[in-house]
Each structure stands twice: as C-alpha cells, then as structure tokens.
Scaffold this motif. Structure first.
Motif, mmCIF file in Angstrom:
data_model
loop_
_atom_site.group_PDB
_atom_site.id
_atom_site.type_symbol
_atom_site.label_atom_id
_atom_site.label_comp_id
_atom_site.label_asym_id
_atom_site.label_seq_id
_atom_site.Cartn_x
_atom_site.Cartn_y
_atom_site.Cartn_z
ATOM 1 N N TYR A 137 -4.299 -10.519 35.695
ATOM 2 C CA TYR A 137 -3.633 -10.675 36.808
ATOM 3 C C TYR A 137 -4.282 -10.560 38.169
ATOM 4 N N TRP A 138 -5.668 -10.584 38.082
ATOM 5 C CA TRP A 138 -6.437 -10.123 39.138
ATOM 6 C C TRP A 138 -6.174 -11.036 40.413
ATOM 7 N N MET A 171 -13.866 -5.718 49.046
ATOM 8 C CA MET A 171 -12.966 -6.150 47.956
ATOM 9 C C MET A 171 -13.898 -6.576 46.633
ATOM 10 N N GLU A 172 -15.006 -7.284 47.030
ATOM 11 C CA GLU A 172 -15.972 -7.611 45.915
ATOM 12 C C GLU A 172 -16.357 -6.299 45.120
ATOM 13 N N MET A 206 -4.557 0.102 48.050
ATOM 14 C CA MET A 206 -4.444 1.379 47.403
ATOM 15 C C MET A 206 -5.710 1.976 47.369
ATOM 16 N N VAL A 207 -6.833 1.566 47.100
ATOM 17 C CA VAL A 207 -8.048 1.994 47.016
ATOM 18 C C VAL A 207 -8.718 2.334 48.364
ATOM 19 N N ALA A 208 -8.515 1.396 49.329
ATOM 20 C CA ALA A 208 -8.967 1.679 50.631
ATOM 21 C C ALA A 208 -8.174 2.992 51.266
ATOM 22 N N THR A 256 -4.910 -8.445 43.726
ATOM 23 C CA THR A 256 -6.174 -8.261 44.370
ATOM 24 C C THR A 256 -5.740 -7.418 45.593
ATOM 25 N N GLN A 257 -4.742 -7.904 46.378
ATOM 26 C CA GLN A 257 -4.697 -7.370 47.802
ATOM 27 C C GLN A 257 -4.158 -5.868 47.609
ATOM 28 N N ASN A 258 -3.159 -5.938 46.801
ATOM 29 C CA ASN A 258 -2.157 -4.554 46.642
ATOM 30 C C ASN A 258 -3.229 -3.348 46.104
ATOM 31 N N THR A 259 -4.372 -3.916 45.190
ATOM 32 C CA THR A 259 -5.207 -2.887 44.546
ATOM 33 C C THR A 259 -6.150 -2.535 45.515
#
Length: 99
Positions: A30-31, A1-2, A41-43, A35-38
């Motif tokens: 709005y981080w 996540m970092e 999606m990337v993962a 955060t979790q949704n972003t």
C-alpha cells in the motif's frame, strides 16, 4: 521521501509483526496510499526529536529456546515495535553507519 522508501523496501517483507500488527509487506503493498503519512511521521520524529508514545510502544516477548523451559535462561527475548519506529531507527542507522 526516496530515502524513507528505500528503508521500507529494504526490510524483509515477512518480518515479525510489530506492536501495531503490521509487517513490511503491508507497507510494500500500500505504499502509494501511505507514502505521505509515513514520510510525515518519520520527518516529525527527526524535526521535533520526539515520536508519538503510541508509535514508540515496544513489547518484549519471551520465546522459549527449548521444549520445556524451566528458567529465564531458557527464553530468548524479542521486541515487537511498530513499523514506523522500525523505519525511524533503520533510517537513523543508515545515516550514522558511515561514521
């Protein structure tokens, strides 16, 4: 996540809008909420080697280089892609850059 966060916060906050209408400043502001949704999606893009076609939508827009364009060479094409796609590609670029 970092790593995902560092990619988002390394972007120019007022970069051109993507096809989704968002600029990096929205993600910055709005981080804590997204955060979790972003991250998911990337993962998912890396774990499944697949990205949602809607997120991969990219628009090619011709921008005139001169006041009165008369041919295609008078235009500069820019691509407008979603912020999630920008994050995924920049994340990938950061991973392969050392090689």
């Amino acid at each position: 996540m970092e790593e995902v966060k560092s990619v988002v916060f390394s972007m120019n906050p007022y970069k051109a809008y993507g096809s989704d209408g968002f600029q990096p400043i929205f993600f910055w502001s709005y981080w804590e909420v997204i955060t979790q949704n972003t991250f998911e999606m990337v993962a998912n893009a890396f774990s499944s080697s697949n990205i949602n076609p809607i997120l991969a939508l990219t628009l090619i827009v011709p921008i005139p280089k001169v006041d009165s364009p008369s041919s295609l060479t008078d235009f500069k094409p820019i691509s407008l892609c979603s912020m999630v796609l920008k994050i995924v590609t920049k994340f990938l670029l950061n991973k392969i850059r050392p090689y």
